[in-house]
Design an enzyme around this catalytic site. Structure first.
Site, mmCIF file in Angstrom:
data_model
loop_
_atom_site.group_PDB
_atom_site.id
_atom_site.type_symbol
_atom_site.label_atom_id
_atom_site.label_comp_id
_atom_site.label_asym_id
_atom_site.label_seq_id
_atom_site.Cartn_x
_atom_site.Cartn_y
_atom_site.Cartn_z
ATOM 1 N N TYR A 1 -10.353 7.018 15.878
ATOM 2 C CA TYR A 1 -10.495 6.960 14.245
ATOM 3 C C TYR A 1 -9.522 5.662 13.835
ATOM 4 O O TYR A 1 -8.646 5.342 14.315
ATOM 5 C CB TYR A 1 -9.985 8.126 13.565
ATOM 6 C CG TYR A 1 -10.683 9.551 14.067
ATOM 7 C CD1 TYR A 1 -11.775 9.969 13.347
ATOM 8 C CD2 TYR A 1 -10.057 10.360 15.074
ATOM 9 C CE1 TYR A 1 -12.426 11.061 13.828
ATOM 10 C CE2 TYR A 1 -10.706 11.460 15.386
ATOM 11 C CZ TYR A 1 -11.893 11.835 14.877
ATOM 12 O OH TYR A 1 -12.383 12.885 15.194
ATOM 13 N N GLU B 1 0.660 -1.188 0.040
ATOM 14 C CA GLU B 1 0.044 0.012 0.264
ATOM 15 C C GLU B 1 0.827 1.114 0.020
ATOM 16 O O GLU B 1 1.962 1.111 -0.142
ATOM 17 C CB GLU B 1 -0.926 -0.143 1.241
ATOM 18 C CG GLU B 1 -2.114 -0.835 0.959
ATOM 19 C CD GLU B 1 -3.299 0.275 0.391
ATOM 20 O OE1 GLU B 1 -2.686 1.387 -0.134
ATOM 21 O OE2 GLU B 1 -4.547 0.270 0.300
ATOM 22 N N ASP C 1 -7.091 5.771 7.263
ATOM 23 C CA ASP C 1 -6.659 4.932 5.977
ATOM 24 C C ASP C 1 -5.778 5.570 4.911
ATOM 25 O O ASP C 1 -4.972 4.761 4.318
ATOM 26 C CB ASP C 1 -7.718 4.216 5.326
ATOM 27 C CG ASP C 1 -7.521 3.222 4.332
ATOM 28 O OD1 ASP C 1 -7.046 2.188 4.747
ATOM 29 O OD2 ASP C 1 -7.624 3.569 3.015
ATOM 30 N N ASP D 1 -10.705 1.065 -3.833
ATOM 31 C CA ASP D 1 -9.546 1.294 -2.946
ATOM 32 C C ASP D 1 -9.057 2.716 -3.059
ATOM 33 O O ASP D 1 -9.655 3.679 -3.251
ATOM 34 C CB ASP D 1 -8.564 0.226 -3.152
ATOM 35 C CG ASP D 1 -7.870 0.014 -1.901
ATOM 36 O OD1 ASP D 1 -7.307 0.856 -1.049
ATOM 37 O OD2 ASP D 1 -7.577 -1.021 -1.430
#
Length: 339
Positions: free
Chosen positions: A150, A66, A153, A249
């Protein structure tokens, strides 16, 4: 589940009269394209399409890659979510580790004022954080602590030095996630776009006036016109696209405002124009056989139209790979900013 062999055996066991009746029944003949492990939705099958080429094999292991972002020096930083590692890949394809195995669970990186900012998922349930670190992985500082509740991402900076982050909470029937903003002076996150079903990718248009967000479990692409950093313009929040199949994504935006969305579980990247209309797609090799499906994110090398796409093959044996294509335009920002 009835296999082809089992069905053939059942047919052979039928009396002759029954076989004749069965043969006369209407049958469904699928086109070859629909026999793929991940067939393209009919509405997207005729989009301009190109297949990516392999750029760099990161590992024979299936690492959840990622966070791709380019530094001012042209190095690619990216991360491995479950192990907490951050890697550096030079333009000469030399791979090194910036941050070794850690308790952080990085899902998004950004670079601002010489520091690397990380959105990390923590316990993947209630407690993640945003941290910053020196370029060598030292001097880690909390910006949004895990205690704030939280699940950050992904994140993107605006030209004022504040940043937006997605809150990766919720599910297909639970709109518990959203988008928040932290100003240049810090402080508590301010809600900008609430009630999302796992907010995931985020990016800003080249002029900074439009915020783009993907909703993983909701399968939507949001286009948000901003009156100011934390205020949506009147009637400015729109869903411009609803996806088919596995969820959208991370996203990135080029200098012409085109939006690139990684399709997790589909081994491809969809491209949208600045209005949110689909205009093309990049496919990863092996997808029809079920390989490289976990396409998570991409980044455009500053000053070029070279786009690198991150994926892994999970349990199918082909490890973790970076693929390359040409984007429709160059990167939207200077080196290492707005990623």
């Amino acid at each position: 589940m009835i296999t082809v062999a089992l069905a053939a055996g059942m047919l052979a066991a039928m009396p002759a009269g029954a076989q004749e009746k069965n043969a006369a029944l209407p049958s469904l003949e699928l086109p070859k394209a629909f026999l793929s492990k991940v067939p393209l939705p009919v509405s997207e099958a005729d989009l301009p399409t190109v297949e990516a080429v392999e750029y760099f094999k990161v590992s024979a292991e299936a690492l959840q890659l990622e966070c791709p972002v380019f530094t001012a020096e042209g190095d690619l930083l990216f991360c491995e979510v479950f192990g907490g590692r951050v890697y550096r890949l030079t333009p000469d394809n030399e791979l090194s580790t910036v941050l070794g195995k850690s308790e952080l669970r990085p899902a998004g990186l950004a670079i601002h004022d010489g520091r690397v900012y990380m959105a990390e998922l923590g316990d993947f349930s209630e407690h993640g954080s945003v941290v910053s670190m020196a370029p060598d992985g030292t001097d880690i500082k909390e910006i949004v602590p895990r205690s704030a509740g939280y699940l950050p991402d992904d994140l993107v900076f605006d030209d004022k030095g504040g940043f937006y982050f997605t809150d990766f909470k919720g599910g297909s029937s639970s709109p518990d996630g959203g988008v928040y903003y932290v100003g240049p002076e810090g402080g508590d996150p301010v809600s900008v776009l609430p009630n999302l079903k796992i907010a995931n990718g985020i990016g800003l248009s080249p002029d900074g006036k439009t915020l783009w967000v993907t909703e993983l479990a909701g399968g939507k692409l949001h286009r948000v016109s901003l009156a100011d950093a934390t205020t949506i313009a009147p009637f400015g929040a729109l869903v411009t696209y609803t996806f088919t199949g596995a969820g959208p994504d991370s996203l990135r935006i080029d200098a012409e405002g085109n939006v690139y969305v990684a399709m997790y579980g589909q081994a491809r990247v969809l491209v949208f124009n600045p209005l949110g209309l689909p205009i093309g797609q990049y496919l990863l090799p092996g997808r029809d056989e079920g390989h490289n499906l976990r396409s998570t994110s991409m980044a455009i090398r500053p000053g070029t139209d070279e786009m690198l796409i991150l994926t892994n093959d999970w349990d199918q044996g082909e490890g973790s790979t970076i693929f390359a294509v040409k984007a429709l335009a160059q990167d939207a920002s200077g080196p290492g900013t707005r990623k």
